[in-house]
Scaffold this active site. Structure first.
Site, PDB file in Angstrom:
ATOM      1  N   TYR A 191      19.858 -36.359  12.468  1.00 59.37           N
ATOM      2  CA  TYR A 191      20.361 -37.278  11.428  1.00 59.37           C
ATOM      3  C   TYR A 191      20.158 -36.715  10.017  1.00 59.37           C
ATOM      4  O   TYR A 191      20.090 -37.478   9.062  1.00 59.37           O
ATOM      5  CB  TYR A 191      19.702 -38.646  11.574  1.00 59.37           C
ATOM      6  CG  TYR A 191      20.344 -39.530  12.637  1.00 59.37           C
ATOM      7  CD1 TYR A 191      21.704 -39.841  12.581  1.00 59.37           C
ATOM      8  CD2 TYR A 191      19.598 -40.076  13.675  1.00 59.37           C
ATOM      9  CE1 TYR A 191      22.299 -40.658  13.534  1.00 59.37           C
ATOM     10  CE2 TYR A 191      20.184 -40.903  14.634  1.00 59.37           C
ATOM     11  CZ  TYR A 191      21.538 -41.189  14.561  1.00 59.37           C
ATOM     12  OH  TYR A 191      22.133 -42.012  15.502  1.00 59.37           O
TER      13      TYR A 191
ATOM     14  N   LYS B 139      21.193 -45.659  22.607  1.00 60.40           N
ATOM     15  CA  LYS B 139      19.998 -45.692  21.760  1.00 60.40           C
ATOM     16  C   LYS B 139      18.887 -46.525  22.416  1.00 60.40           C
ATOM     17  O   LYS B 139      19.138 -47.247  23.393  1.00 60.40           O
ATOM     18  CB  LYS B 139      20.386 -46.266  20.395  1.00 60.40           C
ATOM     19  CG  LYS B 139      21.368 -45.379  19.605  1.00 60.40           C
ATOM     20  CD  LYS B 139      21.707 -46.006  18.252  1.00 60.40           C
ATOM     21  CE  LYS B 139      22.581 -45.098  17.412  1.00 60.40           C
ATOM     22  NZ  LYS B 139      22.881 -45.717  16.084  1.00 60.40           N
TER      23      LYS B 139
ATOM     24  N   GLU C  90      26.986 -31.471  17.918  1.00 60.88           N
ATOM     25  CA  GLU C  90      26.038 -32.431  18.498  1.00 60.88           C
ATOM     26  C   GLU C  90      25.846 -32.178  19.996  1.00 60.88           C
ATOM     27  O   GLU C  90      24.748 -32.359  20.522  1.00 60.88           O
ATOM     28  CB  GLU C  90      26.530 -33.861  18.247  1.00 60.88           C
ATOM     29  CG  GLU C  90      26.453 -34.252  16.773  1.00 60.88           C
ATOM     30  CD  GLU C  90      26.848 -35.696  16.502  1.00 60.88           C
ATOM     31  OE1 GLU C  90      26.646 -36.144  15.365  1.00 60.88           O
ATOM     32  OE2 GLU C  90      27.366 -36.381  17.425  1.00 60.88           O
TER      33      GLU C  90
ATOM     34  N   HIS D 121      25.522 -44.295  19.752  1.00 59.67           N
ATOM     35  CA  HIS D 121      25.964 -43.298  18.768  1.00 59.67           C
ATOM     36  C   HIS D 121      27.222 -42.625  19.278  1.00 59.67           C
ATOM     37  O   HIS D 121      27.381 -42.428  20.489  1.00 59.67           O
ATOM     38  CB  HIS D 121      24.881 -42.223  18.575  1.00 59.67           C
ATOM     39  CG  HIS D 121      25.398 -41.004  17.848  1.00 59.67           C
ATOM     40  ND1 HIS D 121      25.474 -40.945  16.477  1.00 59.67           N
ATOM     41  CD2 HIS D 121      25.924 -39.837  18.318  1.00 59.67           C
ATOM     42  CE1 HIS D 121      26.020 -39.772  16.129  1.00 59.67           C
ATOM     43  NE2 HIS D 121      26.293 -39.078  17.227  1.00 59.67           N
TER      44      HIS D 121
ATOM     45  N   ASN E 127      22.187 -50.752  16.877  1.00 60.65           N
ATOM     46  CA  ASN E 127      23.594 -50.922  17.273  1.00 60.65           C
ATOM     47  C   ASN E 127      23.969 -50.195  18.575  1.00 60.65           C
ATOM     48  O   ASN E 127      25.108 -49.790  18.772  1.00 60.65           O
ATOM     49  CB  ASN E 127      24.524 -50.561  16.109  1.00 60.65           C
ATOM     50  CG  ASN E 127      24.346 -49.133  15.648  1.00 60.65           C
ATOM     51  OD1 ASN E 127      23.562 -48.381  16.224  1.00 60.65           O
ATOM     52  ND2 ASN E 127      25.082 -48.743  14.621  1.00 60.65           N
TER      53      ASN E 127
ATOM     54  N   ARG F  95      29.642 -52.523  20.510  1.00 57.19           N
ATOM     55  CA  ARG F  95      28.772 -53.069  19.457  1.00 57.19           C
ATOM     56  C   ARG F  95      29.049 -54.563  19.231  1.00 57.19           C
ATOM     57  O   ARG F  95      28.132 -55.325  18.945  1.00 57.19           O
ATOM     58  CB  ARG F  95      28.929 -52.252  18.179  1.00 57.19           C
ATOM     59  CG  ARG F  95      28.198 -50.902  18.272  1.00 57.19           C
ATOM     60  CD  ARG F  95      28.623 -49.952  17.177  1.00 57.19           C
ATOM     61  NE  ARG F  95      27.735 -48.797  17.039  1.00 57.19           N
ATOM     62  CZ  ARG F  95      28.018 -47.752  16.277  1.00 57.19           C
ATOM     63  NH1 ARG F  95      29.151 -47.716  15.591  1.00 57.19           N
ATOM     64  NH2 ARG F  95      27.171 -46.739  16.203  1.00 57.19           N
TER      65      ARG F  95
END
Ligand code: IDP
Ligand code: MG
Length: 137
Positions: free
Chosen positions: A49, A9, A126, A115, A112, A102
């Site tokens: 999302y 991310k 995905e 994903h 965090n 994490r």
């Protein structure tokens, strides 16, 4: 072998952790069979999302994912979906076990670092969302 989708991310890049996270992925025995850097568009993040639309954290999540480039990766390993979730650690870093990504590097539940798909079926959807067949080894 099973496949799963990983996203590094925007906070991962902001904190210069890309190398460390990729290293952790390889050290855990995953093969990286697809990888690209993307600046996501709002419509893309909202579609990705969609399942979280309406939740209290939804707007912050979308804005966060648009802060900067992400790396999307397809990871391959036996039991890849669960193995990647285990390596990521719990969604909230405060609950994440020692040795997880994490726990080591995430700041908060909203920022965090990574994903991971939550089931084999989701993983396939995905992966298809971001990669065409010819982009995967
Ligand atoms: P996951 O990423 O561990 O699968 P999900 O429940 O699918 O967790 O949530 C997707 C993402 O939304 C999380 O990774 C996190 O960035 C954000 N998020 C989830 N729950 C919360 C929350 O309670 N507060 C703020 N952000 C959250
Ligand atoms: Mg999830």
């Amino acid at each position: 072998m099973e496949r799963t989708l990983a996203i590094l991310k925007p906070d991962c890049q902001q904190k210069k952790l890309t190398g460390k996270v990729i290293d952790a992925i390889l050290a855990a025995g995953f093969n990286i069979i697809g990888l690209k850097m993307l600046v996501l568009k709002r419509e893309q993040v909202e579609a990705f999302y969609e399942v979280h639309r309406g939740k209290p954290f939804y707007v912050r999540l979308i804005d966060f994912m648009l802060e900067g480039p992400v790396l999307v990766a397809v990871l391959e390993k036996n039991d890849a979906v669960q193995a990647w979730r285990k390596l990521m650690g719990c969604t909230n870093p405060a609950d994440a076990e020692t040795g997880t990504i994490r726990h080591a590097w995430a700041e908060t539940v909203s920022r965090n670092i990574v994903h991971g798909s939550d089931a084999v079926e989701t993983a396939e959807k995905e992966i298809t969302f971001f990669f065409s067949k010819s982009e995967l080894l």
